[in-house]
Design an enzyme around this catalytic site. Structure first.
Site, PDB file in Angstrom:
ATOM      1  CE1 TYR A 125      -3.320   4.383   4.383  1.00 40.82           C
ATOM      2  CE2 TYR A 125      -2.436   2.356   5.306  1.00 40.82           C
ATOM      3  CZ  TYR A 125      -3.497   3.204   5.075  1.00 40.82           C
ATOM      4  OH  TYR A 125      -4.734   2.854   5.550  1.00 40.82           O
ATOM      5  NE  ARG A 178      -6.666   1.508  -3.323  1.00 35.49           N
ATOM      6  CZ  ARG A 178      -7.831   1.917  -2.831  1.00 35.49           C
ATOM      7  NH1 ARG A 178      -8.010   2.025  -1.541  1.00 35.49           N
ATOM      8  NH2 ARG A 178      -8.835   2.218  -3.646  1.00 35.49           N
ATOM      9  CE1 TYR A 226      -4.543   0.993   0.662  1.00 36.57           C
ATOM     10  CE2 TYR A 226      -3.226   2.986   0.881  1.00 36.57           C
ATOM     11  CZ  TYR A 226      -4.448   2.368   0.678  1.00 36.57           C
ATOM     12  OH  TYR A 226      -5.587   3.133   0.494  1.00 36.57           O
ATOM     13  CB  CYS A 261     -25.458   4.514   3.163  1.00 37.04           C
ATOM     14  SG  CYS A 261     -25.787   4.870   1.416  1.00 37.04           S
ATOM     15  NE  ARG A 271     -16.873   7.815  -2.466  1.00 42.45           N
ATOM     16  CZ  ARG A 271     -16.513   8.975  -2.993  1.00 42.45           C
ATOM     17  NH1 ARG A 271     -17.051  10.097  -2.537  1.00 42.45           N
ATOM     18  NH2 ARG A 271     -15.637   9.040  -3.974  1.00 42.45           N
ATOM     19  CB  CYS A 308     -20.214   5.996   3.644  1.00 40.36           C
ATOM     20  SG  CYS A 308     -19.603   6.815   2.144  1.00 40.36           S
ATOM     21  CB  CYS A 348     -24.061  12.877   0.990  1.00 43.30           C
ATOM     22  SG  CYS A 348     -24.351  11.289   1.824  1.00 43.30           S
ATOM     23  CB  CYS A 366     -23.248   6.461  -4.466  1.00 40.24           C
ATOM     24  SG  CYS A 366     -22.181   7.590  -3.562  1.00 40.24           S
TER      25      CYS A 366
END
Lengths: 578, 578
Positions: A68, A116, A63, A254, A213, A242, A239, A236
């Site tokens: 990170y 990632r 990651y 949600c 989301r 979440c 907003c 979705c």
């Protein structure tokens, strides 16, 4: 020779964007990693990968995203090392390469190894051998990851609200990756429309669509696409409630999907709901988010539902708010429910019907649900600061007045101690409409709570670009004769601003007059066969739209339920093996 | 007829003092309690009291303090009811009376029923029949509670830091209670000195002394008083790091007592420590908070310890910081350890001894501990914003320069992106010394992190009263020719301030040159019989004083320990009974 606690490359301070608010780490700083630390990191990654393999995972990640540790090596503003891990792009990417290598070695081909990585800052930085440092980094690692998972760098851009970014907003940053690797590429970006997803795949931007989301809003998104049921997708609205749940360490919520996070706790399913347990009829008074969700879910259960809306159309607060800057996508809360309700013959909607208590009694439904919403109050931060009467002066307005089309006169002061989105949105709206605008808040930031929904930096930029003057740490303490008095939130030092319209976005009170009147007539209710009168949504406790939808859904889930089933389940971990 | 979620009396907004920062409740508002809600509350209190009795508790509380629901009934700014629970003092106190009555009834004389109540706001409000509404409230309830537990109203006053309040600071608010009741009265107020405690009891202010923070700093406080061992009491310094732990939902920490919260997790005891497991000698380089705690705890274990301090006295950063406004009590970190070390003949302290790597090798102790602290850096919030060299300009200062007595020239800009106490304290210090002061921070508040330590409102007031001009949401982006350039944290809009001295309170770096040099000479270390060289405290990772003390203590606890014992224990709840 060495003891480690939190370690990081040379980084001069709290590095996250949240650090501008509060340094969450109690002020303990990172230190420069030495060669022992780096070897320890690689050993720990390998050990973790082996455990993941043994535990049966199919993909193990490295990651290097969003602050990170490996990400911090990639950027020269954090990585100021003079050794083989700092300086050139090849050096800065070294730790990521080594993490990938030890992970591959540890999983021995039994798992895919994914990377990632955040590419926004790197893409903005011209490269020496390629258009950008992002190109150079991807080019250096090329086919080393089995899967490229590419994204942006900070929460407000990586995971932005619909208010400030369209779906698929990552494309301009990550569109080049597939040209530099043979390995599959996955990305995110609040994909809500199947067309956008298909377009990115067809155009070679991504191989796989990531959608966190949108899957929270509708866990059956892929199945509905596969079945050609696009109209049934609960899209979705962006907003970011979440995300606020995550920032707040509370169970996920949600606005579109009230069942999320309650699958196990309460046994709620996003697509299925228990059939009606009686032949009861239900009258719902009010067709805002709470009333609509309640009508839809009761209708699905099979109850006979009548929904009476006083206004000439359903939607409640959404009808005004979705016309404000950036909030049009929130209209999906209404549109999806309106579309779904059309299929339910057992739900009747009566528009332009403001019911009196007498009429409710006359209608004689088994259950009555009061979903009459709330109103914004003409009250200050401390209600004792101004005798209640003086805010009745002309020129004092609430969001409800603006929704009803009340005119405003310059200069306008928006006084926001609600601290969520509406005060900032209204200030932006009025300023873009040509008004001279001051935004005043006792908080340290505009729309302070929106730090939770990844919006706050953009709110500040939006207000600035609209020409709004910002006054933080300030309370309004007096208003009259075209002058508003501000007091510093801590010192009470006073300043004054010229002001012809004072818009107060602060306290809200439930519209509970109908409930109060009915509650006082229990004998008549009994005689009419009305077994319960219940408030939901803002009429119960004013909240955000997410709370209203949840409240309406919960009523529908719990009608005629065994009271013993109405508590929620809690984790009770098993005893540790001896 | 009624469904309840969160309920409260009429309260127009987030009511806590933290609400000025972020409305933690995700924007859901309270509503006015109706008679059903009130009856439900009384039922719930009674049921809870019965469970407490069955579980074996001796005292059951009614809690009408600090924003809790019954407290909100007491004050007319939150309680605007028109029924029997609002209006007159007798009406506002009714819910507290009823809660006490149902609790008494529920416990049936098996438990004492205590009332914890906040009296600050009520005391400030003149009464109709008594000097204040606080007198009226206490007079109305009189002997109904078995124990009066009296306190102030909001965290920053109820639980203030020593920086802004002396010990026993509650007395002026709660001194009258014993005159109106025959029941015992307990109170708090960061009692650290036995003399103050005895004085309050003798003068009839309190019957029982409550001391949470002082008991965190020294759990053996009562026993040490009873044994006449006052000099051994590890007195609370009033830094409120313990409270910040609570605000941050992390295990409690204490600057004075590193063992707090680790009794079970790591098996640490505040008074006892394992004897030395070897005949090793330890050289500690640096006599700041980390080195001193390390020397003391190693000394207690029985190791031969030499502590070399480069300066002419021990104390490290405390020597400067305790001379700043409000921080003198922090000197107890040094004073207590200095006093305790005097009893340890196996710890030798060498002042004015700056050791070179050669000398460390020559001394040839079994273990070397590097506790050389950290230095403040001349770096901006983003280190890329100014080429490193330009901040070497004259007029750019750090807290270390001020500690060394560097002169400052008006106007002074203190640029704080550390966000804990020091930037604010230095600004206050310089302004009170007659300097013209601007305080600049990228955060929304001055000393933003001190919201965690209950200091932030008072920091703002202190800066204001010292005449400091506040510039929030601003980064320094350039400095030269007597002008500092500020950029808005979100919009980058620029402003300029005249500035002859720019004090940067931001990044810190470990003083780890000695460690680096020793780490490169492992063969020599081996030859000299030096088995380890270890950094602790700021020399490992710059932090607050609490982190330094903890780091020094941990080293001492873990020297020669079985590595298998060095992980900490975690909760593993038992399986729920079937």
């Amino acid at each position: 020779m060495n003891r480690t606690s939190r370690i990081a490359p040379l980084s001069p301070s709290g590095t996250s964007w949240m650090a501008t608010h509060v340094n969450f780490m109690g002020n303990q700083r990172p230190r420069v990693m030495d060669s022992h630390d780096i070897r320890a990191l690689l050993r720990q990654q390998a050990a973790a990968a082996r455990r993941a393999r043994q535990a049966g995972f199919d993909i193990v990640y490295v990651y290097a995203g969003m602050g990170y540790l490996p990400y911090e090596f990639l950027l020269p503003e954090w990585n100021r090392r003079a050794d083989a891990y700092g300086g050139s792009v090849a050096n800065r990417v070294r730790i990521v390469r080594e993490l990938l290598e030890v992970t591959h070695e540890a999983v021995q081909g039994k798992c895919a190894v994914a990377l990632r990585i955040s590419l926004e800052e790197l893409r903005a930085r011209p490269g020496e051998t390629a258009p950008s440092e992002a190109h150079e980094v991807v080019g250096l690692l090329k086919d080393l990851p089995d899967l490229w998972d590419v994204k942006l760098d900070s929460s407000p851009t990586d995971c932005p609200p619909s208010r400030f970014a369209p779906e698929g907003s990552h494309e301009p940053v990550i569109d080049f990756v597939k040209q530099l690797t043979h390995k599959p590429v996955v990305g995110v970006g609040r994909f809500t429309s199947p067309d956008t997803m298909v377009s990115q795949v067809r155009r070679g931007v991504l191989d796989l669509i990531g959608a966190a989301r949108p899957s929270i809003a509708d866990p059956f998104l892929p199945e509905k696409i596969a079945a050609g049921r696009e109209a049934d997708i609960r899209e979705c609205i962006g907003c970011n409630i979440c995300i606020s749940s995550w920032h707040d360490s509370v169970p996920v919520r949600c606005t579109q999907n009230p069942t999320i996070g309650e699958e196990w706790r309460r046994g709620w399913h996003p697509e299925r709901i228990a059939p009606a347990a009686s032949a009861a009829s239900v009258l719902i008074v009010g067709g805002g988010p709470a009333g609509l969700e309640c009508a839809l879910s009761l209708g699905r259960r099979g109850y006979q539902v009548s929904l009476a809306e006083a206004a000439d159309d359903i939607g409640g607060r959404l009808r005004f708010e979705t016309r404000l800057p950036g909030l049009s996508a929130w209209g999906r809360v209404l549109d999806w429910r309106r579309g779904q309700l059309e299929h339910l013959s057992n739900v009747a909607i009566y528009r332009g019907n403001r019911l009196s208590a007498d009429e409710v009694v006359e209608l004689g439904n088994t259950h009555v649900v009061i979903a009459t919403g709330a109103r914004w109050a003409k009250l200050l931060y401390s209600p004792l600061e101004i005798p209640a009467g003086s805010l009745a002066a002309p020129g004092v307005l609430t969001p409800d007045d603006l929704a009803a089309g009340a005119p405003v006169t310059d200069p306008v002061v928006v006084y926001d101690f609600d601290n969520y989105y509406l005060g900032g949105v209204l200030a932006e709206h009025l300023a873009r409409g040509g008004h001279s605008l001051h935004y005043v808040t006792p908080a340290g930031h505009a729309s302070a709570w929106t730090i939770m929904s990844n919006e706050q930096p953009q709110v500040h930029r939006a207000l600035f670009s609209a020409g709004v003057a910002l006054h933080t740490l300030s309370r309004v303490t007096a208003y009259g004769d075209g002058v508003v008095t501000l007091a510093n939130q801590f010192t009470n030092a006073e300043t004054q601003l010229e002001c012809r319209s004072l818009v107060i976005v602060g306290a809200r009170f439930a519209n509970d007059a109908l409930h109060t009147e009915l509650a006082a007539r229990s004998a008549e209710l009994d005689a009419a066969g009305i077994r319960s009168v219940t408030r939901i949504g803002d009429a119960l406790a004013p909240g955000a739209i997410v709370h209203a939808v949840y409240s309406g859904h919960r009523y529908a889930q719990e009608l005629d339920a065994d009271p013993a089933t109405l508590t929620f389940r809690r984790d009770a971990p098993l005893a540790r093996p001896a």
